[in-house]
Design a protein around this motif. Sequence first.
Motif, PDB file in Angstrom:
ATOM      1  N   ARG A 259       0.802  -1.127   0.038  1.00  0.00           N
ATOM      2  CA  ARG A 259       0.044   0.085  -0.042  1.00  0.00           C
ATOM      3  C   ARG A 259       0.908   1.201   0.113  1.00  0.00           C
ATOM      4  O   ARG A 259       0.363   2.344  -0.007  1.00  0.00           O
ATOM      5  CB  ARG A 259      -0.899  -0.034   1.245  1.00  0.00           C
ATOM      6  CG  ARG A 259      -2.179  -1.079   1.199  1.00  0.00           C
ATOM      7  CD  ARG A 259      -3.088  -0.919   2.085  1.00  0.00           C
ATOM      8  NE  ARG A 259      -4.223  -1.637   2.056  1.00  0.00           N
ATOM      9  CZ  ARG A 259      -4.410  -2.962   2.600  1.00  0.00           C
ATOM     10  NH1 ARG A 259      -3.478  -3.416   3.273  1.00  0.00           N
ATOM     11  NH2 ARG A 259      -5.625  -3.556   2.473  1.00  0.00           N
ATOM     12  N   ILE A 260       2.168   1.217   0.135  1.00  0.00           N
ATOM     13  CA  ILE A 260       3.024   2.524   0.049  1.00  0.00           C
ATOM     14  C   ILE A 260       3.987   2.285  -1.086  1.00  0.00           C
ATOM     15  O   ILE A 260       4.962   2.935  -1.118  1.00  0.00           O
ATOM     16  CB  ILE A 260       3.547   2.506   1.648  1.00  0.00           C
ATOM     17  CG1 ILE A 260       4.654   1.534   1.861  1.00  0.00           C
ATOM     18  CG2 ILE A 260       2.752   2.878   2.567  1.00  0.00           C
ATOM     19  CD1 ILE A 260       5.518   2.032   3.196  1.00  0.00           C
ATOM     20  N   GLY A 261       3.554   1.362  -1.985  1.00  0.00           N
ATOM     21  CA  GLY A 261       4.522   1.447  -2.887  1.00  0.00           C
ATOM     22  C   GLY A 261       5.618   0.768  -3.178  1.00  0.00           C
ATOM     23  O   GLY A 261       6.191   0.362  -4.239  1.00  0.00           O
ATOM     24  N   ASN A 262       6.023  -0.340  -2.141  1.00  0.00           N
ATOM     25  CA  ASN A 262       7.129  -1.069  -2.338  1.00  0.00           C
ATOM     26  C   ASN A 262       6.577  -2.259  -3.370  1.00  0.00           C
ATOM     27  O   ASN A 262       5.436  -2.789  -3.144  1.00  0.00           O
ATOM     28  CB  ASN A 262       7.254  -1.970  -0.805  1.00  0.00           C
ATOM     29  CG  ASN A 262       7.918  -1.001  -0.158  1.00  0.00           C
ATOM     30  OD1 ASN A 262       8.880  -0.287  -0.255  1.00  0.00           O
ATOM     31  ND2 ASN A 262       7.639  -1.007   1.229  1.00  0.00           N
ATOM     32  N   ARG A 263       7.631  -2.564  -4.245  1.00  0.00           N
ATOM     33  CA  ARG A 263       7.235  -3.712  -5.316  1.00  0.00           C
ATOM     34  C   ARG A 263       8.199  -4.705  -5.419  1.00  0.00           C
ATOM     35  O   ARG A 263       9.465  -4.729  -5.380  1.00  0.00           O
ATOM     36  CB  ARG A 263       7.290  -2.698  -6.664  1.00  0.00           C
ATOM     37  CG  ARG A 263       6.965  -3.793  -7.771  1.00  0.00           C
ATOM     38  CD  ARG A 263       7.303  -3.021  -9.102  1.00  0.00           C
ATOM     39  NE  ARG A 263       7.397  -3.794 -10.299  1.00  0.00           N
ATOM     40  CZ  ARG A 263       7.009  -3.722 -11.589  1.00  0.00           C
ATOM     41  NH1 ARG A 263       6.597  -2.351 -11.681  1.00  0.00           N
ATOM     42  NH2 ARG A 263       7.253  -4.374 -12.492  1.00  0.00           N
ATOM     43  N   GLU A 264       7.691  -5.998  -5.409  1.00  0.00           N
ATOM     44  CA  GLU A 264       8.309  -6.984  -5.538  1.00  0.00           C
ATOM     45  C   GLU A 264       9.032  -7.320  -6.698  1.00  0.00           C
ATOM     46  O   GLU A 264       8.641  -6.924  -7.828  1.00  0.00           O
ATOM     47  CB  GLU A 264       7.518  -8.251  -5.263  1.00  0.00           C
ATOM     48  CG  GLU A 264       7.961  -9.738  -5.145  1.00  0.00           C
ATOM     49  CD  GLU A 264       7.023 -10.781  -5.233  1.00  0.00           C
ATOM     50  OE1 GLU A 264       7.277 -11.758  -4.770  1.00  0.00           O
ATOM     51  OE2 GLU A 264       5.824 -10.488  -5.328  1.00  0.00           O
TER      52      GLU A 264
END
Length: 301
Positions: A259-264
């Motif tokens: 939800r805060i933009g961290n992307r796997e």
Amino acid sequence: DASPPATTVDVGLPRHAGAYVFVTPQTPFTLPAVDPGPNAVGLLETTYRVWRGGWSAWTAFVVPFTLGAGDGLVYLEYASEDLLGNREAVGNATFIVDETDPMLDVRIDGLTFLAGNGTLFAAGNASLAFTAADPGLWASGVDLVEYAFDSGAWTPALAPVSLVSLAHGMHRVDARAADHLGHAATAQLLFLLDARAPRTTPEVQGTEDEASLLLAATDDGSGVNATFYSLDGGVWRRYEGAIPVPPGDHVVAYYSTDRIGNREAVQEFPFTVAGPAAPPGTNAKPLLAAVFASLLVGLGF
């Protein structure tokens, strides 16, 4: 002795010399006076009065005094007289009384997410911003702003403070500001620094025409926002549930975001869905043997 006394104004602490001399309602004032000359007869008295929108009565100076409560401009007049009636010219001084505390605000600049339980999540690349002001017409001004992470050392807040050095997890920042007279303001902010991307686990369920691909994502921070996939090099789609897959060899590429933009990072998962089993084959060996035997008999063997 024809010389009048000489009086000075001694301003105690706290005080701040700026465009004016700023003081607080608690700052003590004294009026030391001397009767100069070799034949001085000595002091009779020192008197003073204060203007705060109107003049007070002349008062004998005996003990240290203050200028009273409330922000504003203050005029002080004073004079001393010796025992022969020699009285000095009235002296005057101007002061500003400041009794108002500064204001302080701490905020996170960058991606944040406020959960339903009140937890504030912050992205790892966010920063803290501090806004301090000393309100009022007669303010002495902000002198310093400091902050401390997790009960650590106090550090001057000279610019926005990056959160990149903090570990994933809960943190507390305390902040304090002071004006030039020592009036203080404090602020505190609790947040969970979310520096980890989600993790997605693929799973194939079922066989043959009923096979489907599942993508289960988990996140130990702000929570999973979405999962995306591309099956066998196709277009990227948002994962909405079980994906039917036909028999054959496949490769799925996938990733999830929180939800805060961290992307796997994009992951790949090769898998195979088995097709229907072949029907049982006919054993032709006995038939061929019989045909061969008949041929031999017909040839006279």
